[in-house]
Design an enzyme around this catalytic site. Sequence first.
Site, short mmCIF file in Angstrom:
data_model
loop_
_atom_site.label_atom_id
_atom_site.label_comp_id
_atom_site.label_asym_id
_atom_site.label_seq_id
_atom_site.Cartn_x
_atom_site.Cartn_y
_atom_site.Cartn_z
N ASP A 93 -6.94 -8.86 -2.83
CA ASP A 93 -8.01 -9.00 -3.82
C ASP A 93 -7.87 -7.91 -4.90
OD1 ASP A 93 -8.81 -6.86 -2.29
OD2 ASP A 93 -10.88 -7.55 -2.00
N SER A 94 -6.82 -7.06 -4.75
CA SER A 94 -6.46 -6.15 -5.84
C SER A 94 -6.10 -6.94 -7.10
CB SER A 94 -5.27 -5.27 -5.43
OG SER A 94 -4.23 -6.07 -4.88
N GLU A 137 -11.75 -6.48 5.44
CA GLU A 137 -11.97 -5.03 5.40
C GLU A 137 -13.13 -4.66 6.31
OE1 GLU A 137 -12.48 -3.64 1.36
OE2 GLU A 137 -10.58 -4.52 0.72
N GLU A 163 -5.60 2.35 4.86
CA GLU A 163 -5.52 2.72 3.44
C GLU A 163 -6.08 4.14 3.23
OE1 GLU A 163 -6.80 -0.15 0.53
OE2 GLU A 163 -6.53 1.28 -1.12
N LYS A 200 -6.97 -11.40 5.70
CA LYS A 200 -7.23 -9.98 5.96
C LYS A 200 -8.70 -9.70 5.63
CE LYS A 200 -5.50 -6.54 3.18
NZ LYS A 200 -6.71 -5.98 2.57
N ASP A 218 -6.31 -12.11 1.27
CA ASP A 218 -7.54 -11.32 1.44
C ASP A 218 -8.78 -12.20 1.41
OD1 ASP A 218 -7.26 -8.61 1.90
OD2 ASP A 218 -6.97 -8.12 -0.22
O1 KIV Z 1 -5.97 -5.92 -2.09
C1 KIV Z 1 -4.94 -5.29 -1.80
O2 KIV Z 1 -3.95 -5.26 -2.52
C2 KIV Z 1 -4.94 -4.55 -0.55
C3 KIV Z 1 -3.82 -3.60 -0.31
C4 KIV Z 1 -3.98 -2.42 -1.17
C5 KIV Z 1 -3.67 -3.24 1.11
O3 KIV Z 1 -5.82 -4.70 0.25
#
Ligand code: KIV
Length: 258
Positions: free
Chosen positions: A46-47, A116, A184, A114, A85
């Site tokens: 989600d970056s 968090e 992280e 994934k 994500d």
């Molecule tokens: O969203 C993302 O790119 C991430 C990585 C930084 C692990 O969660």
Amino acid sequence: MSFKIESVLTLQKKKFQSKISMLTCYDFQTAQMLNETDVDLILVGDSLGNVILGESTTLSVTVEHMKIFGKAVKKGAPNKFVVVDMPFASYDTVSRGLRHASDILQFTQAEAVKIEGAYPYQCELIERLGMIGVPVMGHIGLRPQSVHTQGGYHKHGKDSESKMKLMQESKNLEAAGAFAIVLECVEEELSKKITDSLKIPTIGIGSGSKVDGQVLVINDLFHNGKNDPPKFCHPVINLFEEKQKWLKKYIEEVKKGQ
Ligand code: KIV
């Protein structure tokens, strides 16, 4: 070069054999390129909120975004194990998490999601997802979706309370069935302790080298953007400047009528 798709089982074996490489990816063509490398895992992070959409946090990223970008990446990298994500607030209850995770996987054809955090309801979600066949990667330490409650982007696991909390979170995620955990910005020695105490692999970002694998935002690795990437990332090239040079040349040639 290996084109055999990973599975959670082969990945978990790697913990004891070799380091795991993971990179983020958000588009079809970059995914095609990664598909022809030995990278072990691709993360549609989600970056993308930051590096693709230009937002200052990841909070505005939606399930729809993850579906669209996730599908493009999986199309470009059919031979890779792709993790997508779960975006902010899409798993704020177990039932919403189940619905959104299955929606994302059905639409994108990716292999895993994934999430968090490691609160009890999130561990329950991971367990329930495991029961319906969805592998989940955990993510602790700096959790960008919680930037406002964590008080910004900084190192975690410096004091004894935070150390104990992170250690316990990693144990809880493993017990819930997470197949790997992203650490992280976790203090290096603690990352090592967590890594040594788990059977599942840890993938670090800004957490030192004593982990089972590393992940980077691909745009940071290539310095795609105007701003400098985070300090822990050492770009292999400055593509922003490189591309600027080629753009200048192109524009000059057009002006000259070439
Ligand atoms: O969203 C993302 O790119 C991430 C990585 C930084 C692990 O969660």
